[in-house]
Design an enzyme around this catalytic site. Structure first.
Site, PDB file in Angstrom:
ATOM      1  N   ARG A 150       0.841  -1.189   0.000  1.00  0.00           N
ATOM      2  CA  ARG A 150       0.000   0.000   0.000  1.00  0.00           C
ATOM      3  C   ARG A 150       0.884   1.250   0.000  1.00  0.00           C
ATOM      4  NH1 ARG A 150      -2.360  -0.669   6.180  1.00  0.00           N
ATOM      5  NH2 ARG A 150      -0.335  -1.018   7.168  1.00  0.00           N
ATOM      6  N   ASP A 156      -2.533   1.419  -4.534  1.00  0.00           N
ATOM      7  CA  ASP A 156      -3.751   1.271  -3.745  1.00  0.00           C
ATOM      8  C   ASP A 156      -4.649   0.227  -4.398  1.00  0.00           C
ATOM      9  OD1 ASP A 156      -6.038   1.478  -2.267  1.00  0.00           O
ATOM     10  OD2 ASP A 156      -6.329   3.638  -2.575  1.00  0.00           O
ATOM     11  N   LEU A 157      -4.805  -0.905  -3.736  1.00  0.00           N
ATOM     12  CA  LEU A 157      -5.603  -2.001  -4.312  1.00  0.00           C
ATOM     13  C   LEU A 157      -7.090  -1.690  -4.333  1.00  0.00           C
ATOM     14  CD1 LEU A 157      -3.835  -5.140  -2.772  1.00  0.00           C
ATOM     15  CD2 LEU A 157      -3.431  -4.022  -4.981  1.00  0.00           C
ATOM     16  N   LYS A 158      -7.510  -0.611  -3.660  1.00  0.00           N
ATOM     17  CA  LYS A 158      -8.917  -0.216  -3.678  1.00  0.00           C
ATOM     18  C   LYS A 158      -9.227   0.764  -4.808  1.00  0.00           C
ATOM     19  CE  LYS A 158      -9.542  -0.964   1.284  1.00  0.00           C
ATOM     20  NZ  LYS A 158      -9.910  -0.367   2.591  1.00  0.00           N
ATOM     21  N   HIS A 186      -4.126 -14.995  15.716  1.00  0.00           N
ATOM     22  CA  HIS A 186      -2.680 -14.968  15.515  1.00  0.00           C
ATOM     23  C   HIS A 186      -2.111 -16.340  15.844  1.00  0.00           C
ATOM     24  CE1 HIS A 186      -1.903 -10.910  14.309  1.00  0.00           C
ATOM     25  NE2 HIS A 186      -2.473 -10.376  15.385  1.00  0.00           N
ATOM     26  N   ASP A 187      -0.806 -16.451  15.711  1.00  0.00           N
ATOM     27  CA  ASP A 187      -0.113 -17.724  15.860  1.00  0.00           C
ATOM     28  C   ASP A 187      -0.539 -18.479  17.113  1.00  0.00           C
ATOM     29  OD1 ASP A 187       2.452 -19.477  16.556  1.00  0.00           O
ATOM     30  OD2 ASP A 187       2.638 -18.885  14.463  1.00  0.00           O
ATOM     31  N   ASN A 225      -3.210 -18.374  18.797  1.00  0.00           N
ATOM     32  CA  ASN A 225      -4.577 -18.879  18.704  1.00  0.00           C
ATOM     33  C   ASN A 225      -4.660 -20.161  17.891  1.00  0.00           C
ATOM     34  OD1 ASN A 225      -5.058 -15.476  18.110  1.00  0.00           O
ATOM     35  ND2 ASN A 225      -5.550 -16.418  20.073  1.00  0.00           N
ATOM     36  N   ASP A 230       2.740 -19.786  11.898  1.00  0.00           N
ATOM     37  CA  ASP A 230       3.075 -18.937  10.753  1.00  0.00           C
ATOM     38  C   ASP A 230       4.077 -19.613   9.823  1.00  0.00           C
ATOM     39  OD1 ASP A 230       1.417 -16.992  11.709  1.00  0.00           O
ATOM     40  OD2 ASP A 230       2.966 -15.497  12.056  1.00  0.00           O
TER      41      ASP A 230
END
Length: 372
Positions: free
Chosen positions: A38, A72-74, A138-139, A141, A168
């Site tokens: 981005r 910007d991917l949007k 996250h990891d 979890n 990960d």
């Protein structure tokens, strides 16, 4: 020698750890990796501390040898702006939640309509489908939900915090690499690409093979009570008199006998099956009476599967790893350099450059006609 992935172009939409580490391995083996970030901030990991140059050392280690474009991917019509890159790409790696790339107009169906040879690798925590697919995690979890964390109980029964991001890397990065390479081989035969669904939590179960097998035969593992989780004195960490630790893993009888002899323990401790707790306690008393250096000398040249627990600094300076050139490659930023991250690619296949750098945000925009 030509590296195996030379001529392969990778578009890397991923951030943070699993995807960037996967594309780092591909880059080391010769792939051209174009990191899509981005504008303004780029990959969030650029902002981490400590800094190495303008960006974090974490970002630098994981993204060396790549190029960066900022877009910007949007933006409206983003697929048209990226059409040339998509048409020339062999692999796409992304790490968004399921459905995000589709909403951006950059999902597998849209990209394969432009280039049906594209291999699209989506790395997520829980996969592209299922009740947990959209759950933030996250990891730690993923380790919890897979049952792995529950097997790491400490002395009070509380699971321990792992010192590495297992889900990960072991559940995301490595399976992504394996399946990308398999997909390339399949494409050699069929001429067609495919979509890969890499779920980090799913891939943790492979590491729990013994627990899965035992459990299905009616012997579900007990935290802290199994062969490799603390249930035997033959697989333990023992404290020394100077506050250091010995990692003892003399599992087989021959190693166990050598260990008992080396530490000067009474022969009756060879029988550790009758009262494992007592044997563990007795060995701890013996080990705690001497320094780590003493035990290192006792173990030297003996066949018994024991080692002193090293600090990270000590590990990087160990003569063994130095002799193998593990940290010989340098990562540069301006006039500074540090050891580059070792990559599990055989020396015959990887980049032999002694020094490499990492990309500045958007530095390749002009090359690909993305200045405006």
């Amino acid at each position: 020698m030509m590296r195996p992935l030379e001529g392969v172009r990778v578009l890397d939409f991923s951030t943070l750890l699993p995807g960037p580490m996967a594309t780092l391995v591909l880059a080391e083996a010769g792939a051209e990796v174009i990191k899509i970030e981005r504008p303004g901030r780029g990959d969030e990991m650029r902002s981490y501390e400590p800094k190495f140059g303008e960006d974090s050392v974490n970002f630098a280690l994981l993204n060396r040898g790549k190029r960066s474009i900022a877009i910007d991917l949007k933006e409206k019509g983003i697929i048209d702006k990226l059409r040339g890159l998509i048409a020339s790409a062999d692999i796409v790696v992304e790490q968004f939640r399921p459905g995000v790339m589709d909403r951006l107009g950059l999902g597998y169906e849209a990209l394969s309509a432009i280039n049906d040879k594209i291999i699209y690798c989506a790395i997520t925590g829980y996969g592209q489908s299922g009740p947990l697919a959209q759950v933030a995690a996250h990891d730690l979890n993923y380790l919890a939900v897979s049952g792995m964390l529950g097997l790491s109980a400490g002395s009070d029964g509380t699971p321990g915090l792992p010192p590495a991001l297992i889900a990960d890397i072991a559940g995301g990065t490595y399976p992504a690499i394996v399946n990308i390479l398999l997909a390339l081989r399949q494409r050699d035969r069929t001429g067609k690409g495919c979509k890969l669904d890499i779920a980090m939590a799913d891939n943790l179960f492979t590491f729990l093979y013994w627990a899965i097998g035992n459990g299905q035969l009616g012997q579900w593992p007990v935290p802290g009570g199994e062969l490799v989780t603390g249930g035997t004195p033959r697989y333990q960490v023992y404290r020394t008199s100077d506050g250091k630790f010995i990692a003892a893993a003399p599992l087989e009888d021959k190693f166990w006998a050598n260990f008992i002899e080396a530490i000067g323990a009474p022969e009756e401790l060879l029988d550790d099956a009758t009262d494992p707790g007592m044997v563990k306690s007795e060995i701890q008393q013996i080990i705690s009476a001497q320094t780590a250096e003493h035990w290192a000398k006792c173990f030297e040249g003996k066949d018994l599967c024991c080692a002193v627990v090293a600090s990270m600094k000590e590990a990087m300076e160990h003569p063994h790893f130095r002799s193998r050139g593990l940290f010989s490659k340098q990562l540069a930023s301006g006039d500074r350099s540090i050891a580059a991250l070792p990559i599990p690619v055989a020396s015959e296949f990887r980049d032999q450059k002694a020094v490499d750098g990492y990309p500045g945000l958007g530095e390749a925009n002009h090359e690909f006609g993305l200045d405006h």
